[in-house]
Design a protein around this motif. Structure first.
Motif, PDB file in Angstrom:
ATOM      1  N   ILE A  12       0.847  -1.191   0.000  1.00 32.06           N
ATOM      2  CA  ILE A  12       0.000   0.000   0.000  1.00 32.06           C
ATOM      3  C   ILE A  12       0.885   1.243   0.000  1.00 32.06           C
ATOM      4  CG2 ILE A  12      -1.998  -1.040   1.128  1.00 32.06           C
ATOM      5  CD1 ILE A  12      -0.993   0.081   3.782  1.00 32.06           C
ATOM      6  N   PHE A  14       0.996   5.460   1.195  1.00 30.87           N
ATOM      7  CA  PHE A  14       0.403   6.545   1.976  1.00 30.87           C
ATOM      8  C   PHE A  14       0.729   7.883   1.315  1.00 30.87           C
ATOM      9  CE2 PHE A  14       0.540   3.190   5.114  1.00 30.87           C
ATOM     10  CZ  PHE A  14      -0.639   3.371   5.816  1.00 30.87           C
ATOM     11  N   ILE A 105      -4.765   6.084   1.922  1.00 28.77           N
ATOM     12  CA  ILE A 105      -4.125   4.816   1.598  1.00 28.77           C
ATOM     13  C   ILE A 105      -4.541   4.398   0.189  1.00 28.77           C
ATOM     14  CG2 ILE A 105      -3.803   2.411   2.300  1.00 28.77           C
ATOM     15  CD1 ILE A 105      -4.877   3.179   5.055  1.00 28.77           C
TER      16      ILE A 105
END
Length: 253
Positions: A12, A14, A105
């Protein structure tokens, strides 16, 4: 920015956000304790099936609870539902944010279906008004704040390793889209719920998994006189209903 992972193979990313994705709701009932944020809690008359139909990401597992990290087809975060463990353990760190502000995210992997195992332990700190869920009692390397009252923690390998719910009692609801009390929470209310967490724990070794004894202790130590002192009708009813359900299941059957 470094690469981060929900699980070992699910990457993922950020990115700074001007506003949080949503508030965070603390669903409190005998059926389980959950933290939820994102689009799901703002939709009226929606269900988990609706959430799964309109998003991609982590799935339920047949034999155990799992956390939901759900994303739009674009990879942007849709909603989060986090399972709160039934086992107490100490967490020894006052966590500081690694990065200032809020973060969004994005799912970076092509994998559309995966499993995110819930954290093993919980720690309810009434003096700091924080609820921690984690697997290892170690200080995280990195912390990202995604809502005003929820941060995600990552370990030295940048893998998701726990989370922090700030002011959990201010955010109690009895359903995903339920209302919250507006009355301020006092220290006595936090102490009552702290006692609940201390008593109702699956790892109370001294009781040798005799959960009937656990519930008897709960009803003695948090009786009607104490619950009447809880600030807020929704908080009080959530705890009283949970106690009633536990009594009926473990003692009245």
């Amino acid at each position: 920015m470094n690469r981060f992972f929900l699980t070992k193979d699910i990457e993922i990313k950020f990115t700074p956000a001007s506003t949080p994705i949503s508030e965070t709701n603390f669903i409190f009932s005998s059926g389980g304790l959950l933290a939820a944020a994102g689009k799901f809690i703002r939709q009226t008359n929606t269900t988990l099936n609706n959430l799964i139909d309109e998003s991609i990401g982590s799935e339920t597992w047949f034999t155990e609870n799992t956390d939901f990290f759900r994303f739009y087809d674009s990879g942007e975060l849709h909603s989060i539902i986090l399972d709160i463990s039934e086992e107490n353990a100490p967490f020894d760190y006052a966590i500081q944010q690694s990065h200032e502000g809020y973060f969004s995210i994005k799912l970076c992997t092509a994998e559309k279906f995966f499993i995110v195992t819930p954290q093993v332990y919980r720690s309810f700190n009434s003096s700091r008004r924080e609820l921690y869920c984690f697997t290892d009692n170690i200080a995280p390397k990195t912390v990202f704040k995604i809502t005003a009252n929820l941060s995600l923690m990552f370990n030295d390998d940048n893998v998701f390793a726990g989370w922090i719910f700030y002011n959990p009692l201010e955010n109690i609801t009895t359903s995903f889209q339920g209302e919250k009390d507006t009355i301020e929470v006092d220290d006595e209310t936090y102490k009552i719920f702290a006692d609940f967490f201390d008593i109702v724990s699956k790892n109370e070794d001294a009781l040798h998994d005799d959960y009937e004894t656990v519930i008897e202790k709960l009803l003695i130590e948090i009786g009607p006189e104490r619950t009447s002192k809880i600030c807020g009708n929704i908080r009080r009813q959530a705890l009283e209903t949970t106690q009633k359900d536990l009594k009926e299941y473990f003692l009245d059957t």
